[in-house]
Design an enzyme around this catalytic site. Sequence first.
Site, PDB file in Angstrom:
ATOM      1  N   ARG A  17       1.672   2.763   3.378  1.00  0.00           N
ATOM      2  CA  ARG A  17       0.669   3.536   4.113  1.00  0.00           C
ATOM      3  C   ARG A  17      -0.051   2.733   5.198  1.00  0.00           C
ATOM      4  NH1 ARG A  17      -1.117   8.339   2.129  1.00  0.00           N
ATOM      5  NH2 ARG A  17      -3.324   7.967   2.582  1.00  0.00           N
ATOM      6  N   HIS A  57       0.838  -1.205   0.000  1.00  0.00           N
ATOM      7  CA  HIS A  57       0.000   0.000   0.000  1.00  0.00           C
ATOM      8  C   HIS A  57       0.876   1.260   0.000  1.00  0.00           C
ATOM      9  CE1 HIS A  57      -4.456   0.487   0.505  1.00  0.00           C
ATOM     10  NE2 HIS A  57      -4.095   1.753   0.587  1.00  0.00           N
ATOM     11  N   SER A  65       4.075  -0.496  -5.328  1.00  0.00           N
ATOM     12  CA  SER A  65       4.735   0.157  -4.187  1.00  0.00           C
ATOM     13  C   SER A  65       6.200   0.473  -4.487  1.00  0.00           C
ATOM     14  CB  SER A  65       4.636  -0.667  -2.900  1.00  0.00           C
ATOM     15  OG  SER A  65       3.286  -0.845  -2.512  1.00  0.00           O
TER      16      SER A  65
END
Length: 443
Positions: free
Chosen positions: A319, A316, A355
């Site tokens: 995050r 992510h 990512s």
Amino acid sequence: MTTQPPPPNKWISWLSQIYSSGNGPVLGTVDVQEIEDKAREVMKDNSIAYQYTLKSAGTCSTDDANRKAFERWKLVPRMLNNVALRNIETTILGMKVCSPIFIGPVGKQGLVHADGELATARAAAAVGVPMIVSSSASRSLEDIAKANGPNGQRWYQFYWPRSSDIALSILKRAKENGYTALVITVDTMIIGWRSHDHRIGYSPAGHGFGVQQGMADPVFMKRHGLAARHERPTFPFNQEDIRKKAAAGDEETKQSMFLASQWLAETGSGIFRTWEDLQFVKDNWDGPILLKGIQAVNDAEKAIDMGIDGIVVSNHGGRQIDGALGSLDALDMIMRSQKVLDAQKSGKLTVLFDSGIRTGSDIIKALAIGAQGVLIARPIVYGLAIAGQAGVEQILMQSICDMHVTMGLCGYSDVNDLIGKRDELLVKVEYGIGTRAFVKSSM
């Protein structure tokens, strides 16, 4: 011996035009760091929103790890190969694509530009790149589909609602609007520890921004005695103004915040879905299903056992979990599983990567380790913030062009030949104090 130069192609022609025009690119540079800095400057009067899109979990160490992982892997080019004619087209889950690049799902794009996801969707269609639309987009999936056009290639990223009837409604709407694959994000059952947002209590979704899939959903809205509506939230987003209006008794604002809270109770309920729950989606989605957020070998192998069509190796963008491994390192571990390799070779499993992608070299490294395609996210937001649709188009064009050039310089003529060539194309190097390097794995 006289030889003929290769015919022009779309990607190299874009680069040539920069020189022939004498005007430079739309964003003023193709340096990703400079583009990020420029986006920060453009949004200096709305820096909170910019920080929301930029920051990661905790100390941002996982975001840092994503980039450091790329730095450790070094390309070893091959010379004197005739690669003047190069192909970067590939096929992913039966879909022919112009390159192995996808626009990753980024929510709330309306925080950085008035056109939000509509501009990104138009750019994706113009360049010919597939777009994965976020469940937390600031425009309805229907409006985004219209902007993407009848020929646009689009997938839908699914944050799983608590109620089955609403989940079924979302799936139905996505299918009816041309979203051909479903990407279930499995690493965000709850939001990670995001220090920046916690410090200032910043929550766009809680104030009606990024909940537009709910507002456009007929089943959800009927539950509250309302008709579905396709909103275009005000730009720039100002949380304090919204709170003041609600406190002053503005009924429209109060209703918007109430509906937002109810939608978040659906998609952010704190329920942790399990492997067994996936059968519900399999039974009710006609098309490929991918799991986004896979980092462990065992999870990748479990996805195969469950008959899942693909995985997106992703953290992510850092995050969700602070202190996690870089996503490229996770890809490296997963692509050493013989079970995964066999499933990929047979067509049973498609592996994508997300990512940390910033450059063409990054793309080639991810492909060489074993990904069949990559997702680009934050740079898309930077381009959008600076120049809207044109800015997103540049990010896509420069990423593909960079990959096209670098692939040739590495000695390859077909992007499909790169996939899984880790031992042929890459070496992992640990740089310590001074200039001496320690090579951990070599050709």
